[in-house]
Design an enzyme around this catalytic site. Structure first.
Site, PDB file in Angstrom:
ATOM      1  N   GLU A 129      -6.302  10.262   6.110  1.00 15.66           N
ATOM      2  CA  GLU A 129      -6.310   8.791   5.783  1.00 15.66           C
ATOM      3  C   GLU A 129      -5.850   8.575   4.213  1.00 15.66           C
ATOM      4  O   GLU A 129      -6.598   9.671   3.481  1.00 15.66           O
ATOM      5  CB  GLU A 129      -7.303   7.990   6.161  1.00 15.66           C
ATOM      6  CG  GLU A 129      -7.265   6.408   6.058  1.00 15.66           C
ATOM      7  CD  GLU A 129      -6.034   5.630   6.578  1.00 15.66           C
ATOM      8  OE1 GLU A 129      -4.956   6.060   6.112  1.00 15.66           O
ATOM      9  OE2 GLU A 129      -6.543   4.547   7.370  1.00 15.66           O
ATOM     10  N   ASP A 130      -5.431   7.681   3.631  1.00 16.60           N
ATOM     11  CA  ASP A 130      -5.243   7.512   2.366  1.00 16.60           C
ATOM     12  C   ASP A 130      -6.617   6.947   1.595  1.00 16.60           C
ATOM     13  O   ASP A 130      -6.926   7.205   0.639  1.00 16.60           O
ATOM     14  CB  ASP A 130      -3.900   6.508   2.027  1.00 16.60           C
ATOM     15  CG  ASP A 130      -3.903   5.308   2.687  1.00 16.60           C
ATOM     16  OD1 ASP A 130      -4.895   4.965   3.356  1.00 16.60           O
ATOM     17  OD2 ASP A 130      -3.084   4.619   2.775  1.00 16.60           O
ATOM     18  N   ASP A 146     -11.219   1.371   3.388  1.00 15.79           N
ATOM     19  CA  ASP A 146     -11.743   0.194   2.833  1.00 15.79           C
ATOM     20  C   ASP A 146     -12.673  -0.719   3.831  1.00 15.79           C
ATOM     21  O   ASP A 146     -13.855  -0.259   3.457  1.00 15.79           O
ATOM     22  CB  ASP A 146     -10.484  -0.813   2.769  1.00 15.79           C
ATOM     23  CG  ASP A 146     -10.658  -1.996   1.863  1.00 15.79           C
ATOM     24  OD1 ASP A 146     -11.344  -2.146   1.019  1.00 15.79           O
ATOM     25  OD2 ASP A 146      -9.631  -2.826   2.035  1.00 15.79           O
ATOM     26  N   PHE A 165      -7.690  -2.981  -6.044  1.00 14.43           N
ATOM     27  CA  PHE A 165      -6.697  -2.645  -5.407  1.00 14.43           C
ATOM     28  C   PHE A 165      -5.809  -1.788  -5.876  1.00 14.43           C
ATOM     29  O   PHE A 165      -5.453  -1.872  -7.041  1.00 14.43           O
ATOM     30  CB  PHE A 165      -6.012  -4.150  -4.929  1.00 14.43           C
ATOM     31  CG  PHE A 165      -4.722  -3.882  -3.833  1.00 14.43           C
ATOM     32  CD1 PHE A 165      -5.242  -3.857  -2.706  1.00 14.43           C
ATOM     33  CD2 PHE A 165      -3.620  -3.577  -4.326  1.00 14.43           C
ATOM     34  CE1 PHE A 165      -4.376  -3.613  -1.604  1.00 14.43           C
ATOM     35  CE2 PHE A 165      -2.650  -3.330  -3.304  1.00 14.43           C
ATOM     36  CZ  PHE A 165      -2.856  -3.527  -1.985  1.00 14.43           C
ATOM     37  N   ARG A 216       4.834   3.262  -3.855  1.00 11.16           N
ATOM     38  CA  ARG A 216       4.279   4.550  -3.103  1.00 11.16           C
ATOM     39  C   ARG A 216       4.566   5.972  -3.839  1.00 11.16           C
ATOM     40  O   ARG A 216       3.870   6.637  -3.927  1.00 11.16           O
ATOM     41  CB  ARG A 216       4.969   4.507  -1.892  1.00 11.16           C
ATOM     42  CG  ARG A 216       4.473   3.461  -0.854  1.00 11.16           C
ATOM     43  CD  ARG A 216       4.848   3.849   0.434  1.00 11.16           C
ATOM     44  NE  ARG A 216       4.922   2.724   1.366  1.00 11.16           N
ATOM     45  CZ  ARG A 216       3.764   2.350   2.158  1.00 11.16           C
ATOM     46  NH1 ARG A 216       2.543   2.732   2.151  1.00 11.16           N
ATOM     47  NH2 ARG A 216       3.728   1.441   2.922  1.00 11.16           N
TER      48      ARG A 216
HETATM   49  P1  5GP Z   1      -9.486  -0.639   6.365  1.00  4.05           P
HETATM   50  O1  5GP Z   1      -8.935  -0.859   7.808  1.00  4.05           O
HETATM   51  O2  5GP Z   1     -10.203   0.133   6.135  1.00  4.05           O
HETATM   52  O3  5GP Z   1      -9.898  -2.211   5.829  1.00  4.05           O
HETATM   53  O4  5GP Z   1      -8.030  -0.676   5.560  1.00  4.05           O
HETATM   54  C1  5GP Z   1      -7.246   0.626   5.464  1.00  4.05           C
HETATM   55  C2  5GP Z   1      -5.962   0.543   5.052  1.00  4.05           C
HETATM   56  O5  5GP Z   1      -5.766  -0.659   4.244  1.00  4.05           O
HETATM   57  C3  5GP Z   1      -5.428   1.595   4.430  1.00  4.05           C
HETATM   58  O6  5GP Z   1      -5.025   2.801   5.037  1.00  4.05           O
HETATM   59  C4  5GP Z   1      -4.420   1.160   3.454  1.00  4.05           C
HETATM   60  O7  5GP Z   1      -3.178   1.087   3.918  1.00  4.05           O
HETATM   61  C5  5GP Z   1      -4.996  -0.289   3.185  1.00  4.05           C
HETATM   62  N1  5GP Z   1      -5.393  -0.476   1.997  1.00  4.05           N
HETATM   63  C6  5GP Z   1      -6.986  -0.614   1.857  1.00  4.05           C
HETATM   64  N2  5GP Z   1      -7.356  -0.748   0.461  1.00  4.05           N
HETATM   65  C7  5GP Z   1      -6.316  -0.586  -0.253  1.00  4.05           C
HETATM   66  C8  5GP Z   1      -5.948  -0.538  -1.673  1.00  4.05           C
HETATM   67  O8  5GP Z   1      -6.785  -0.830  -2.515  1.00  4.05           O
HETATM   68  N3  5GP Z   1      -4.624  -0.336  -1.861  1.00  4.05           N
HETATM   69  C9  5GP Z   1      -3.447  -0.439  -1.083  1.00  4.05           C
HETATM   70  N4  5GP Z   1      -2.156  -0.438  -1.397  1.00  4.05           N
HETATM   71  N5  5GP Z   1      -3.779  -0.381   0.293  1.00  4.05           N
HETATM   72  C10 5GP Z   1      -4.973  -0.362   0.805  1.00  4.05           C
END
Ligand code: 5GP
Length: 175
Positions: free
Chosen positions: A98-99, A102, A151, A164
């Site tokens: 995963e990237d 959050d 962010f 990206r």
């Molecule tokens: P979660 O489900 O944990 O809230 O979010 C996961 C997804 O939200 C990540 O895989 C990513 O695509 C997006 N995301 C969460 N935080 C960020 C951020 O700071 N920047 C960007 N570009 N995408 C984010």
């Protein structure tokens, strides 16, 4: 690429390379060089998946999943499967790549979904972790960097499909 206004570097390309080297070594040692299946979560994890796997001298199978949970800069909290697994992961050692974690909603959903496919083992490796934003009780087994509640963009991460391909992790000041 021309200079992008108000863009600050949070993690440089050099630091990313150093940390990904360490992560690759750690994972390789944990799996003792055995075959691993990487599940790359599209699109944000493509750079990380490629860079991590290039540094691991063992057999790696690649699978891809795409879910959408984010629009612009606000999480909707709704997870929708856009691209599903192509192969069978039953009995395999699987790592979700995963990237960023959050709120943790995406990974909570994916972990349960993938567990139902009966892999031999299932772990999570995330390049970035924003712990203070967590809503679901989930943690990655391998984390590249813990970052503050900003962010971020670059190295796979976007804002509406842009940025990206930046080779570092950045953020916009005053955003
Ligand atoms: P979660 O489900 O944990 O809230 O979010 C996961 C997804 O939200 C990540 O895989 C990513 O695509 C997006 N995301 C969460 N935080 C960020 C951020 O700071 N920047 C960007 N570009 N995408 C984010």
């Amino acid at each position: 690429m021309e200079e992008i206004k108000n863009l600050k570097v949070l993690i440089s390309e050099e630091k990313l390379n150093e940390r990904i080297n360490e992560l690759a070594q750690e994972i390789y040692n944990d799996y003792k060089g055995q075959e691993i299946t990487f599940i790359c979560i599209l699109k944000g994890s493509i750079f990380f998946t490629v860079e991590l796997s290039k540094r691991m001298p063992c057999d790696i199978n690649f699978e891809f999943i795409r879910v959408s949970s984010y629009h612009g800069e606000n999480s909707t909290g709704i997870i929708e499967m856009k691209v599903d697994l192509q192969g069978d992961i039953k009995g395999k050692d699987v790592i979700i790549i995963e990237d960023i974690v959050d709120t943790g909603r995406t990974l909570s959903y994916l972990k349960e979904y993938l567990k139902s496919k009966e892999p031999k083992s299932l772990k999570i490796c995330s390049l970035l972790d924003k712990k203070e934003r967590r809503v679901c009780k989930i943690d990655a087994d391998y984390v590249g960097f813990n970052i503050p509640d900003k962010f971020v963009i670059g190295y796979g991460l976007d804002v509406d499909e842009k940025y990206r391909n930046l080779p570092y992790i950045g953020y916009f000041e005053n955003v």
